[in-house]
Scaffold this motif. Structure first.
Motif, mmCIF file in Angstrom:
data_model
loop_
_atom_site.group_PDB
_atom_site.id
_atom_site.type_symbol
_atom_site.label_atom_id
_atom_site.label_comp_id
_atom_site.label_asym_id
_atom_site.label_seq_id
_atom_site.Cartn_x
_atom_site.Cartn_y
_atom_site.Cartn_z
ATOM 1 N N MET B 1 11.799 -10.553 71.613
ATOM 2 C CA MET B 1 10.798 -10.694 70.560
ATOM 3 C C MET B 1 10.625 -9.390 69.806
ATOM 4 S SD MET B 1 6.766 -11.391 71.027
ATOM 5 C CE MET B 1 6.299 -9.671 70.966
ATOM 6 N N SER B 2 10.692 -9.441 68.505
ATOM 7 C CA SER B 2 10.373 -8.271 67.692
ATOM 8 C C SER B 2 8.887 -8.313 67.382
ATOM 9 C CB SER B 2 11.167 -8.324 66.396
ATOM 10 O OG SER B 2 10.488 -7.630 65.385
ATOM 11 N N ALA B 3 8.299 -7.144 67.237
ATOM 12 C CA ALA B 3 6.871 -7.094 66.951
ATOM 13 C C ALA B 3 6.562 -7.558 65.540
ATOM 14 C CB ALA B 3 6.345 -5.689 67.166
ATOM 15 N N THR B 4 7.576 -7.737 64.722
ATOM 16 C CA THR B 4 7.311 -8.219 63.372
ATOM 17 C C THR B 4 7.225 -9.741 63.315
ATOM 18 O OG1 THR B 4 9.665 -8.009 62.971
ATOM 19 C CG2 THR B 4 8.267 -6.262 62.147
ATOM 20 N N GLU B 5 7.427 -10.372 64.436
ATOM 21 C CA GLU B 5 7.178 -11.817 64.496
ATOM 22 C C GLU B 5 5.904 -12.036 65.299
ATOM 23 O OE1 GLU B 5 10.651 -13.361 66.377
ATOM 24 O OE2 GLU B 5 11.931 -12.409 64.877
ATOM 25 N N VAL B 6 5.207 -13.092 64.959
ATOM 26 C CA VAL B 6 3.995 -13.416 65.713
ATOM 27 C C VAL B 6 4.412 -14.169 66.974
ATOM 28 C CG1 VAL B 6 1.828 -14.675 65.674
ATOM 29 C CG2 VAL B 6 2.631 -13.527 63.621
ATOM 30 N N PRO B 7 4.055 -13.651 68.165
ATOM 31 C CA PRO B 7 4.460 -14.347 69.386
ATOM 32 C C PRO B 7 3.737 -15.682 69.520
ATOM 33 C CG PRO B 7 3.020 -12.486 69.894
ATOM 34 C CD PRO B 7 3.268 -12.441 68.425
ATOM 35 N N ALA B 8 4.400 -16.602 70.178
ATOM 36 C CA ALA B 8 3.817 -17.930 70.391
ATOM 37 C C ALA B 8 2.835 -17.864 71.548
ATOM 38 C CB ALA B 8 4.923 -18.930 70.692
ATOM 39 N N VAL B 9 1.599 -18.222 71.299
ATOM 40 C CA VAL B 9 0.584 -18.270 72.352
ATOM 41 C C VAL B 9 -0.089 -19.637 72.234
ATOM 42 C CG1 VAL B 9 -1.476 -17.193 73.300
ATOM 43 C CG2 VAL B 9 0.225 -15.772 72.131
ATOM 44 N N ALA B 10 -0.295 -20.278 73.371
ATOM 45 C CA ALA B 10 -0.848 -21.640 73.354
ATOM 46 C C ALA B 10 -2.194 -21.675 72.637
ATOM 47 C CB ALA B 10 -1.000 -22.147 74.788
ATOM 48 N N SER B 48 -2.163 -2.736 60.066
ATOM 49 C CA SER B 48 -0.786 -2.517 60.507
ATOM 50 C C SER B 48 0.203 -3.315 59.672
ATOM 51 C CB SER B 48 -0.640 -2.929 61.970
ATOM 52 O OG SER B 48 -0.612 -4.345 62.074
ATOM 53 N N PHE B 49 1.490 -3.145 59.983
ATOM 54 C CA PHE B 49 2.547 -3.915 59.322
ATOM 55 C C PHE B 49 2.800 -5.226 60.050
ATOM 56 C CE2 PHE B 49 6.011 -3.233 62.410
ATOM 57 C CZ PHE B 49 5.425 -2.270 63.202
ATOM 58 N N HIS B 50 2.077 -5.485 61.144
ATOM 59 C CA HIS B 50 2.296 -6.718 61.898
ATOM 60 C C HIS B 50 1.727 -7.905 61.137
ATOM 61 C CE1 HIS B 50 3.656 -4.295 65.183
ATOM 62 N NE2 HIS B 50 2.529 -3.621 65.201
ATOM 63 N N PRO B 51 2.442 -9.031 61.162
ATOM 64 C CA PRO B 51 1.953 -10.203 60.433
ATOM 65 C C PRO B 51 0.579 -10.644 60.920
ATOM 66 C CG PRO B 51 4.233 -10.522 61.148
ATOM 67 C CD PRO B 51 3.744 -9.264 61.800
ATOM 68 N N ALA B 52 -0.205 -11.189 60.013
ATOM 69 C CA ALA B 52 -1.544 -11.677 60.338
ATOM 70 C C ALA B 52 -1.456 -12.976 61.131
ATOM 71 C CB ALA B 52 -2.328 -11.907 59.059
ATOM 72 N N GLY B 92 -1.862 -4.771 65.479
ATOM 73 C CA GLY B 92 -2.130 -6.207 65.440
ATOM 74 C C GLY B 92 -3.199 -6.677 66.414
ATOM 75 N N HIS B 93 -4.089 -5.753 66.834
ATOM 76 C CA HIS B 93 -5.090 -6.099 67.851
ATOM 77 C C HIS B 93 -5.959 -7.291 67.465
ATOM 78 C CE1 HIS B 93 -4.154 -1.833 68.508
ATOM 79 N NE2 HIS B 93 -4.542 -1.989 69.748
ATOM 80 N N VAL B 94 -6.320 -7.394 66.179
ATOM 81 C CA VAL B 94 -7.290 -8.421 65.783
ATOM 82 C C VAL B 94 -6.627 -9.731 65.362
ATOM 83 C CG1 VAL B 94 -8.943 -6.658 65.084
ATOM 84 C CG2 VAL B 94 -7.438 -7.685 63.355
ATOM 85 N N ALA B 95 -5.310 -9.776 65.351
ATOM 86 C CA ALA B 95 -4.631 -11.019 64.976
ATOM 87 C C ALA B 95 -4.979 -12.112 66.000
ATOM 88 C CB ALA B 95 -3.117 -10.804 64.935
ATOM 89 N N ALA B 96 -5.406 -13.260 65.492
ATOM 90 C CA ALA B 96 -5.798 -14.363 66.377
ATOM 91 C C ALA B 96 -4.549 -15.180 66.697
ATOM 92 C CB ALA B 96 -6.874 -15.217 65.709
ATOM 93 N N LEU B 97 -3.761 -14.692 67.631
ATOM 94 C CA LEU B 97 -2.438 -15.277 67.903
ATOM 95 C C LEU B 97 -2.531 -16.720 68.361
ATOM 96 C CD1 LEU B 97 -0.734 -12.253 69.717
ATOM 97 C CD2 LEU B 97 -0.638 -12.859 67.287
ATOM 98 N N ALA B 98 -3.661 -17.068 68.976
ATOM 99 C CA ALA B 98 -3.846 -18.452 69.424
ATOM 100 C C ALA B 98 -4.961 -19.126 68.640
ATOM 101 C CB ALA B 98 -4.169 -18.464 70.921
#
Lengths: 474, 474
Positions: B1-10, B48-52, B92-98
């Protein structure tokens, strides 16, 4: 439960103990797995007034790999592990409440080459403070944490030690960069890189500091060092009462004078020091101070400014000791305060305890404690790391007189509650052991203690690491 | 996984989300439970440069009791919680991945009365650094941690922030006395008394510092303050190369000069500052310094001693700025370095990252990084908290050019590995978020990361707190 009784903790099955003994003999050779009465007795007791509790077996690992294999054996047979350093703890930390295995760390005593550029050094857990001092002295650096006792580094990490220099250089918490320990699965864990700081994940280093052997077996640490000061001076000053001495410490802090030590001794402490050392200190509340700086001029400026503040607080006889012999005599007296206190009543035992409160509450807390001591006719002296709001009380009791011991215990409970009522803590630096486990919920509230228990269960599901300590209270 | 992709979280079940929405409306009133596109967009992205990754719902608690009730609702319905402060995080701390619930803490912004005797203050999590500065200024005290951004105190605790003054005053770790947070059961936990130090149980305060919202919702903290220095001076000095500048920082540390800030800027940073601010700094590796002391004489001594050391390292043009306007201009330039760097390539995005190594490895690590930048034709500037061994790299990339972003990411991975090879850490102060989760095992080893995961599972068994962050890597 009173802390003067040994709490009941489930012991391992005799068959498990026997199997572990056999496996340890296979691992280390039978001559390195000891069960002699003297060795067991030496490993079940610390310097506290808490009753001893003996282990069943003692071993001395000589490498981290060996330590990991020993933990692996204990884990496989669910035999309790109690790490042992110098035995100088004060809340029954080393008492083997459930028997089992005492792991004496003193043969793990290597000191790596200090890095003068990075100001750090790697040491094994069994290194004592004085051995480390001696090794570092010629390098022009020092390790700052000084709890008084010649404790091991592992023990100082385990109890979250601090001491006389914490006011300037911080406690173990601020001076340990990384820890290597063996976890409940027998895996070797390193908590942190050698970088001075990091935000890479949970702070396992600080979790281990103050964990008292309940989460893992601490084997090695990277310690932060400081350059030896170019100039050092010591001073002392007497005050009309404790409140005035504390007020002086508060003003020193507010004026950002970087005092290296600022220690309070009460009248009885001074009296006992005079008797014990044939000194002639004025019997009055006294501050002992030390100043560190880059030049004589710098420490003189610090001392002069402090003398002015002391005068404003009613202090008198502000006396200097800039030559080393004088300075050593002064700190020898302060460090021998506990021994001197004990000598006031030959044959007595010392109930030694500590609490810590916000500095604004310190004078009041000490005064109320002195009144309590007088009201109950106790013989008890007070010394304090007054810059941190931390003070110790040494109560002299006859250990064979149950009523007197109970009276000491009741005083102890009142002292802790007095600190908690003033937003303080039941222990500033001695730790919880089994002596203070019963105060933890009172101090932190149930949700915080439940959180500590959840951590303990998660990291040590079978409860093999130092059972009966810290989170074992009601 | 690259950090520039949003990881899949349930993600939560739609029915659970709907039920939680209803319960929150009952609790707060429907007008305080927001689901508008703008509000969701503002809360799923940091600097950051991480996707929202957007939350489903945003709420703004106004009291700790309300915050606890909100967590209770989320826990009951197993809806993820992402705490939100100022949105200035960089991994990307505040990104709501799930998805789930973003809890914006900015209305919890009360500041208690600072205690000048105890040098502490109680503040709520939503207080920003500048608001706190303004409140403390007239009291003659200050809060020392300065990460540059106008972050909230809650966010600074969550990421274990540090910054330009850490070399002298420490990071959040050393300047937070106690934390009040809401745990996964909705209980309010206080980690510590108000005492300056304690050995009473596991160090929950430091466990929460750097936990990035994954263990609980931080609501309030007791912060340690310092007296405002009587005298402040700033200076700057240029060096022939980065190694010489770093050597100067090492010598300042070895001579125990209590420098308050010592910041490195590389050539490209100076050039961008000159262009952005129309200043005329010599384009060369530069140290920006600040000295704090009890008198003008004291800071002059520090600066003079530092100037001598700088000279010995090949530094030149050691220039003073003792009046406040000059000093502000100098630090304004340094603090605006990132903005200035971005302006070098209009329309570009900034891949901002940080690593930290032992100081002895710093010069080599920075030089190797500069060579890497040149070799790959990147546009990247370096600034460093050089007294801590910590440095930042800002890589300018076109966010719409996938190849360029991938090249930036590959550089980032090389940078981290370069730091790890030198006994360093993947992040000195930005934290892990989801951007650096994949490096955690590489840095700490599997047993340490498994220990972090065990803690996470124990304290948040349903995984509601900021899923996908810190311990979520492979």
């Amino acid at each position: 439960m009173s802390a003067t009784e040994v709490p009941a903790v489930a012991r391992p099955q005799p068959a498990a103990l026997e199997a572990a003994h056999g496996a340890l003999c296979d691992l280390l050779g039978a001559d390195r797995v000891r069960t002699g009465a003297d060795e067991l007795a030496q490993h079940g007791r610390d310097e506290s007034f808490h009753p001893a509790a003996l282990p069943d077996i003692v071993v001395w690992p000589r490498s981290i790999d060996e330590a990991a294999a020993i933990v692996g054996v204990a884990a496989a047979h669910r035999v309790p592990i109690v790490p042992f350093g110098a035995g100088t703890s004060l809340e029954g930390h080393v008492a083997a409440l459930a028997g089992g295995l005492s792991i004496d760390m003193r043969e793990l005593n290597a000191i790596g080459r200090p890095s003068i550029e990075d100001l750090d050094v790697v040491v094994q857990a069994g290194v004592t403070r004085r051995a480390l001092d001696a090794r570092l002295l010629p390098e022009g650096v020092f390790f700052s944490v000084d709890p008084g006792a010649d404790a091991t580094v592992g023990g100082m990490i385990a109890t979250g030690a601090s001491g006389t220099t914490t006011v300037r250089y911080g406690a173990m918490r601020e001076n340990v960069i990384a820890i290597t320990f063996v976890d409940a699965r027998g895996d070797v864990v390193r908590t942190h890189s050698r970088a001075r700081k990091s935000s890479a994940g949970y702070d396992l280093t600080r979790l281990m500091i103050g964990s008292e052997g309940t989460l893992g077996l601490i084997c090695e640490a990277t310690l932060r060092l400081h350059p030896t000061p170019e100039a050092i001076a010591a001073a002392q000053c007497t005050f009309p009462n404790v409140a005035a001495a504390v007020q002086c410490a508060v003003m020193v802090s507010q004026h950002a004078i970087p005092v290296a030590r600022i220690e309070l001794a009460d009248e009885l402490t001074i009296e006992s020091i005079n008797r014990h050392n044939q000194t002639g200190f004025t019997v009055a509340p006294t501050l002992f101070l030390e100043f560190h700086g880059g030049s004589t001029a710098e420490v003189e400026t610090q001392a002069r400014e402090t003398a002015v503040l002391a005068g404003e607080c009613g202090g008198s006889d502000f006396a200097w000791a800039s030559d080393e012999a004088q300075r050593r005599r002064l700190w020898h007296a302060r460090h021998g305060a506990m021994e001197a206190a004990r000598a006031m009543r030959p044959g007595s035992g010392a109930l030694t305890t500590d609490v810590c409160v916000p500095i604004s509450a310190l004078a009041d807390c000490i005064s109320a404690t002195q009144a309590d001591i007088a009201q109950h006719g106790l013989m008890a002296s007070i010394v304090g790391h007054v810059g941190d709001g931390n003070f110790h009380v040494v109560v002299l009791v006859d250990p064979h007189d149950r009523a007197e011991v109970a009276q000491g215990e009741a005083f102890h409970a009142r002292l802790v509650r007095r600190a908690l009522e003033r937003e303080g803590t039941c222990t500033g630096e001695h730790g919880v052991g089994y002596g203070k486990a019963r105060f933890l919920v009172e101090e932190h509230g149930r949700p915080a203690v439940e959180m500590m228990r959840a951590i303990k269960r998660a990291l040590d599901p079978d409860g093999i690491f130092n059972p009966g300590k810290i989170v074992a209270g009601p």
